[in-house]
Design a protein around this motif. Structure first.
Motif, PDB file in Angstrom:
ATOM      1  N   SER A 341       0.824  -1.210   0.000  1.00  0.00           N
ATOM      2  CA  SER A 341       0.000   0.000   0.000  1.00  0.00           C
ATOM      3  C   SER A 341       0.859   1.261   0.000  1.00  0.00           C
ATOM      4  N   ALA A 342       1.922   1.248   0.811  1.00  0.00           N
ATOM      5  CA  ALA A 342       2.799   2.421   0.879  1.00  0.00           C
ATOM      6  C   ALA A 342       3.527   2.640  -0.444  1.00  0.00           C
ATOM      7  N   THR A 343       3.930   1.572  -1.097  1.00  0.00           N
ATOM      8  CA  THR A 343       4.629   1.701  -2.377  1.00  0.00           C
ATOM      9  C   THR A 343       3.715   2.295  -3.439  1.00  0.00           C
ATOM     10  N   ILE A 344       2.490   1.789  -3.503  1.00  0.00           N
ATOM     11  CA  ILE A 344       1.531   2.327  -4.479  1.00  0.00           C
ATOM     12  C   ILE A 344       1.268   3.805  -4.196  1.00  0.00           C
ATOM     13  N   LYS A 345       1.167   4.155  -2.904  1.00  0.00           N
ATOM     14  CA  LYS A 345       0.957   5.555  -2.534  1.00  0.00           C
ATOM     15  C   LYS A 345       2.159   6.395  -2.940  1.00  0.00           C
ATOM     16  N   LEU A 346       3.340   5.875  -2.733  1.00  0.00           N
ATOM     17  CA  LEU A 346       4.560   6.601  -3.065  1.00  0.00           C
ATOM     18  C   LEU A 346       4.666   6.827  -4.570  1.00  0.00           C
ATOM     19  N   ILE A 347       4.357   5.811  -5.351  1.00  0.00           N
ATOM     20  CA  ILE A 347       4.418   5.929  -6.811  1.00  0.00           C
ATOM     21  C   ILE A 347       3.407   6.951  -7.313  1.00  0.00           C
ATOM     22  N   SER A 348       2.279   7.066  -6.594  1.00  0.00           N
ATOM     23  CA  SER A 348       1.250   8.019  -7.026  1.00  0.00           C
ATOM     24  C   SER A 348       1.721   9.466  -6.935  1.00  0.00           C
ATOM     25  N   PHE A 349       2.694   9.748  -6.058  1.00  0.00           N
ATOM     26  CA  PHE A 349       3.217  11.109  -5.951  1.00  0.00           C
ATOM     27  C   PHE A 349       3.984  11.481  -7.206  1.00  0.00           C
ATOM     28  N   ASN A 350       4.946  10.638  -7.562  1.00  0.00           N
ATOM     29  CA  ASN A 350       5.750  10.883  -8.759  1.00  0.00           C
ATOM     30  C   ASN A 350       6.358   9.555  -9.200  1.00  0.00           C
ATOM     31  N   PRO A 351       5.774   8.913 -10.201  1.00  0.00           N
ATOM     32  CA  PRO A 351       6.239   7.578 -10.600  1.00  0.00           C
ATOM     33  C   PRO A 351       7.717   7.534 -10.965  1.00  0.00           C
ATOM     34  N   ASN A 352       8.205   8.571 -11.614  1.00  0.00           N
ATOM     35  CA  ASN A 352       9.591   8.546 -12.087  1.00  0.00           C
ATOM     36  C   ASN A 352      10.600   8.683 -10.947  1.00  0.00           C
ATOM     37  N   LEU A 353      10.245   9.431  -9.907  1.00  0.00           N
ATOM     38  CA  LEU A 353      11.186   9.679  -8.821  1.00  0.00           C
ATOM     39  C   LEU A 353      11.226   8.548  -7.799  1.00  0.00           C
ATOM     40  N   ASN A 354      10.206   7.695  -7.794  1.00  0.00           N
ATOM     41  CA  ASN A 354      10.088   6.683  -6.741  1.00  0.00           C
ATOM     42  C   ASN A 354      10.220   5.261  -7.263  1.00  0.00           C
ATOM     43  N   LEU A 355      10.808   5.109  -8.443  1.00  0.00           N
ATOM     44  CA  LEU A 355      10.960   3.777  -9.013  1.00  0.00           C
ATOM     45  C   LEU A 355      11.955   2.928  -8.228  1.00  0.00           C
ATOM     46  N   GLU A 356      12.908   3.582  -7.594  1.00  0.00           N
ATOM     47  CA  GLU A 356      13.880   2.821  -6.806  1.00  0.00           C
ATOM     48  C   GLU A 356      13.194   2.131  -5.633  1.00  0.00           C
ATOM     49  N   ASN A 357      12.262   2.838  -4.985  1.00  0.00           N
ATOM     50  CA  ASN A 357      11.509   2.223  -3.894  1.00  0.00           C
ATOM     51  C   ASN A 357      10.620   1.092  -4.402  1.00  0.00           C
ATOM     52  N   LEU A 358      10.075   1.263  -5.595  1.00  0.00           N
ATOM     53  CA  LEU A 358       9.267   0.199  -6.196  1.00  0.00           C
ATOM     54  C   LEU A 358      10.121  -1.037  -6.429  1.00  0.00           C
ATOM     55  N   SER A 359      11.318  -0.827  -6.932  1.00  0.00           N
ATOM     56  CA  SER A 359      12.223  -1.946  -7.180  1.00  0.00           C
ATOM     57  C   SER A 359      12.565  -2.669  -5.887  1.00  0.00           C
ATOM     58  N   ILE A 360      12.818  -1.899  -4.835  1.00  0.00           N
ATOM     59  CA  ILE A 360      13.144  -2.505  -3.537  1.00  0.00           C
ATOM     60  C   ILE A 360      11.963  -3.323  -3.019  1.00  0.00           C
ATOM     61  N   ALA A 361      10.766  -2.759  -3.141  1.00  0.00           N
ATOM     62  CA  ALA A 361       9.578  -3.456  -2.643  1.00  0.00           C
ATOM     63  C   ALA A 361       9.347  -4.760  -3.399  1.00  0.00           C
ATOM     64  N   LEU A 362       9.449  -4.713  -4.725  1.00  0.00           N
ATOM     65  CA  LEU A 362       9.214  -5.910  -5.534  1.00  0.00           C
ATOM     66  C   LEU A 362      10.229  -7.004  -5.222  1.00  0.00           C
ATOM     67  N   THR A 363      11.485  -6.625  -5.195  1.00  0.00           N
ATOM     68  CA  THR A 363      12.517  -7.633  -4.944  1.00  0.00           C
ATOM     69  C   THR A 363      12.457  -8.165  -3.513  1.00  0.00           C
ATOM     70  N   THR A 364      12.099  -7.304  -2.562  1.00  0.00           N
ATOM     71  CA  THR A 364      11.963  -7.754  -1.173  1.00  0.00           C
ATOM     72  C   THR A 364      10.867  -8.804  -1.053  1.00  0.00           C
ATOM     73  N   LEU A 365       9.755  -8.548  -1.692  1.00  0.00           N
ATOM     74  CA  LEU A 365       8.635  -9.490  -1.607  1.00  0.00           C
ATOM     75  C   LEU A 365       8.949 -10.799  -2.328  1.00  0.00           C
ATOM     76  N   VAL A 366       9.583 -10.726  -3.494  1.00  0.00           N
ATOM     77  CA  VAL A 366       9.922 -11.955  -4.223  1.00  0.00           C
ATOM     78  C   VAL A 366      10.930 -12.783  -3.438  1.00  0.00           C
ATOM     79  N   ASP A 367      11.917 -12.116  -2.872  1.00  0.00           N
ATOM     80  CA  ASP A 367      12.933 -12.835  -2.092  1.00  0.00           C
ATOM     81  C   ASP A 367      12.354 -13.423  -0.804  1.00  0.00           C
TER      82      ASP A 367
END
Length: 743
Positions: A341-367
């Motif tokens: 939920s926090a990642t989706i909220k963060l991306i909604s602010f500015n998708p281009n600036l918060n892609l690093e957090n998206l990457s961290i969230a995705l890889t954290t969950l997969v791992d």
């Protein structure tokens, strides 16, 4: 506050149920509430069913309750009043209002118990008419500082329904009595007794669920109440921390219960307060972390929650820190949902600036699939799917976004996808784990999301998926990898997304094994079986050009190799090559929705005719492909899209040019072949439906002429046979006469 054993004065006006003279002071109260209630759906018998059924119970409480109801029934009959919930409520409440100072705790609890059962069925208009009178009595009861559960539980429920009935045209909590009653319920939500807390929370939900005005009014009181508790907890010294923790925990539990019904109001101030307390380390216990995460998840999912970008970014660090301190699966489940939920909220602010957090969230969950708990695995799957579908926008992919080292630029959507694909590839190798099938569901969603970009970002992942499937289909599956439908679904999703050309380039029908080229006998039927459904195929990927120039070319190459194998006496290799040859032609039906038929059908038309007339194993596949090709374009002729209709017309005209070649072949086969599986009649009808009238008339005239000629030949032969038979009979007759004469 010391608990009081006696709520009211000891004077008893209620008497034993064995006494017929019950002094209940139940007066006629038709002037209190209007008994006309057209909206009531339950009868008195239904409302008090449990009490009536236990009228003969040994339980003294049920005996007393039955005695009270019997007395009310007598009054209702005497006054000739309609026995509605409103009428019964009026009598019970009047008795409570007139005698609350005189009755004992047990007697008052019985009245409140019956009123609490009735009040959900009392009309809102009835409660609203005498709101002030009823509220005054409830406020007086609150002022007695009662601690009894038997009094407080029904009282809380009654207050909830009473406030719910308040007129919402004006801010109702600005009224003194209403605010006092609501604050009383709110205070009970952090009481140390669990039953009371549950009753209070339920009462708040009853009020807030009524309409948006109720929710807004509740929020304006609840949120400052919570903020005050949170702020006070920060100032509490350690010796008193345990008590404060209980208050905070109770507050959080109340929030998790009421937030779903407060979603219609702005909750910015509350969300900021909770997050700040979380960042400041207020939540010390595991249960507090769980409940705090749950509250935050609700807040992030609320579109009206005005959480700032800075606060959300800070939260990332804190939730990772708190999660790392706890190994509990329950904490981890809440962590997964909050992180998503926090990642989706963060991306909604500015998708281009918060892609690093998206990457961290995705890889954290997969791992995190190392945790084989099935509930955790399912939660991971659902939240990764949510992240993929909500945050990855392939329309923003720029293939040119690559630097000189042939690596994706950092903090880009391309880098995020590539990094996630790499982690997903490592995770899918763990096929021995019990939650592997859950991970494969994520793989399917990822392939579907990437579409044609699979070859750019996840080609190795695709090849690994195919290799796993090949191992399962082989006879040398020494690792005993279980065949799961999820793996087939993932590979199918990729094939549909990239088409046959890219599939067979990444996973060719031959592979090298010790310098020997061995055929993949499973890949072609897999493509045919899993992509043959009409609504799955993308016409732009399954082009007829690829079939005409590549697929047919491969088939002819395989046929030459087969003939060489036969000449050398290699029967096993010949059979393998023959199987591949047929499987290649089986793919023809998958290209029936191709849009570029007009340009490339002439290239392959003659080869199709030869396959039908001279190669029996190919007839079914080729004829079915032609039928589907014709029918698909005939359907598109009716399309409202002009470009689709025009394209279909061009395709049909291109095929129709060769009707004069196909129809004679089909009629010749129809007259000689007797295999029911071959769709010859349907094929003839399909070609006739797209051919010109002149061609059809000419062709059928020729057919009729041949039929007449054949009929004449048959008739002549029949006559000749009859004449011969007659001559033979005459000769036999003459020979018989001669024999008679001789005798």
């Amino acid at each position: 506050m010391k608990p009081q054993r006696r709520f009211f004065r000891k004077k008893k006006t209620f008497k034993s149920s064995n006494n017929n003279n019950l002094n209940l002071n139940l007066i006629n109260s038709n002037n209190l509430i209007n008994t006309n209630n057209n909206n009531q759906t339950k009868t008195i018998e239904q409302i008090f069913e449990k009490i009536y059924k236990n009228s003969n119970s040994k339980d003294e409480r049920f005996k007393r309750l039955n005695a009270v109801l019997t007395a009310i029934d007598q009054i209702i009959i005497e006054k000739k009043t309609t026995p509605t919930p409103n009428a019964y409520f009026a009598l019970l409440f009047t008795s409570l209002a007139d005698n609350w100072k005189k009755t004992t705790e047990n007697e008052a609890s019985m009245l409140l118990y019956l009123i609490a059962i009735l009040i959900p069925n009392v009309t809102i208009a009835g409660l609203r008419t005498k709101f002030s009178t009823i509220a005054t009595v409830f406020c007086n009861l609150i002022d007695t500082n009662c601690e009894s559960l038997t009094i407080l539980q029904p009282l809380i429920k009654c207050i909830g329904y009473l406030i719910r009935a308040q007129d919402h045209s004006n801010p109702w909590l600005s009224q003194g009595q209403t605010l006092k009653l609501f604050n009383f319920i709110l205070t009970i939500t952090i009481d140390s007794r669990q039953k009371l807390r549950k009753s209070a929370i339920k009462a708040i939900r009853i009020i807030a669920e009524f309409n948006s005005f109720s929710a807004k009014e509740c929020a304006e009181v609840i949120f400052p109440f919570c903020e005050k508790l949170f702020n006070n907890s920060n100032e509490t010294d350690l010796p008193n921390r345990k008590k404060e923790n209980l208050l905070i925990q109770s507050t959080l539990l109340m929030l998790t219960s009421v937030l779903p019904v407060l979603h219609r109001v702005t909750i910015a101030s509350l969300s900021q307060t909770i997050i700040e307390n979380l960042l400041n380390g207020v939540f010390f216990t595991q249960q507090m972390v769980i409940t705090g995460f749950e509250c935050l998840t609700m807040l992030f999912n609320d579109p009206k929650s005005n959480i700032s970008f800075e606060t959300t970014a800070k939260l990332y660090e804190k939730i990772y820190e708190l999660q790392s301190l706890e190994s509990s699966s329950i904490v981890f489940l809440q962590f997964i949902q909050l992180l998503t939920s926090a990642t989706i909220k963060l991306i909604s602010f500015n998708p281009n600036l918060n892609l690093e957090n998206l990457s961290i969230a995705l890889t954290t969950l997969v791992d995190s699939y190392y945790n084989e708990d099935i509930q955790v695995s399912k939660c991971l799957t659902e939240n990764i799917k949510k992240l993929i579908n909500s945050t990855i926008d392939i329309s923003k992919i720029n293939i040119d976004n690559v630097n000189e080292q042939n690596e994706w630029n950092t903090a880009s959507i391309e880098e995020t996808i590539a990094n996630f694909a790499e982690h997903l590839q490592n995770a899918t190798l763990q096929s021995y784990k019990s939650n592997w099938s859950q991970l494969l569901i994520v793989l399917t969603v990822f392939f579907q999301k990437l579409g044609p970009y699979i070859t750019t970002f996840a080609s190795e992942l695709f090849k690994q998926t195919g290799s796993l499937l090949e191992t399962m289909n082989s006879n040398t599956n020494n690792n005993k990898i279980p065949i799961t439908p999820q793996l087939e679904q993932a590979f199918e999703a990729a094939i549909i997304a990239i088409g046959p050309k890219e599939t067979l380039e990444l996973f060719p029908i031959y592979f090298e094994d010790d310098a020997i080229r061995l055929p993949r006998v499973w890949i072609l039927p897999f493509i045919k079986h899993h992509t043959g459904t009409k609504d799955k195929i993308n016409p732009n990927l399954w082009s007829f050009e690829y079939f005409a120039n590549t697929i047919v070319f491969w088939a002819d190459q395989i046929k030459e190799l087969q003939q060489k194998a036969i000449s050398k006496g290699h029967e096993t290799r010949s059979r393998h090559l023959r199987a591949i040859y047929v499987q290649i032609w089986d793919l023809f039906t998958c290209f029936s929705q191709a849009s570029d038929v007009a340009q490339h059908f002439p290239i392959v038309a003659r080869r199709l005719g030869i396959a039908i007339s001279d190669e029996p194993p190919l007839r079914i596949s080729v004829l079915n492909g032609l039928i589907q090709l014709i029918e698909h374009n005939k359907t598109n002729l009716q399309s409202q899209n002009e470009s689709i209709a025009n394209l279909a017309k061009q395709n049909i005209n291109s095929i129709a040019q060769y009707s004069k070649n196909f129809l004679p072949i089909l009629f010749n086969l129809y007259s000689t072949v007797r295999e029911e599986q071959i769709p010859l009649p349907t094929s003839i009808i399909a070609f006739v439906s797209i051919s010109s009238k002149e061609l059809v008339n000419t062709f059928f005239s020729s057919v009729v002429a041949k039929l007449i000629e054949a009929t004449k030949i048959i008739t002549t032969e029949a006559k000749s046979n009859n004449n011969n038979n007659n001559n033979n009979n005459n000769n036999d007759h003459e020979m018989g006469n001669n024999n008679n004469n001789n005798n």
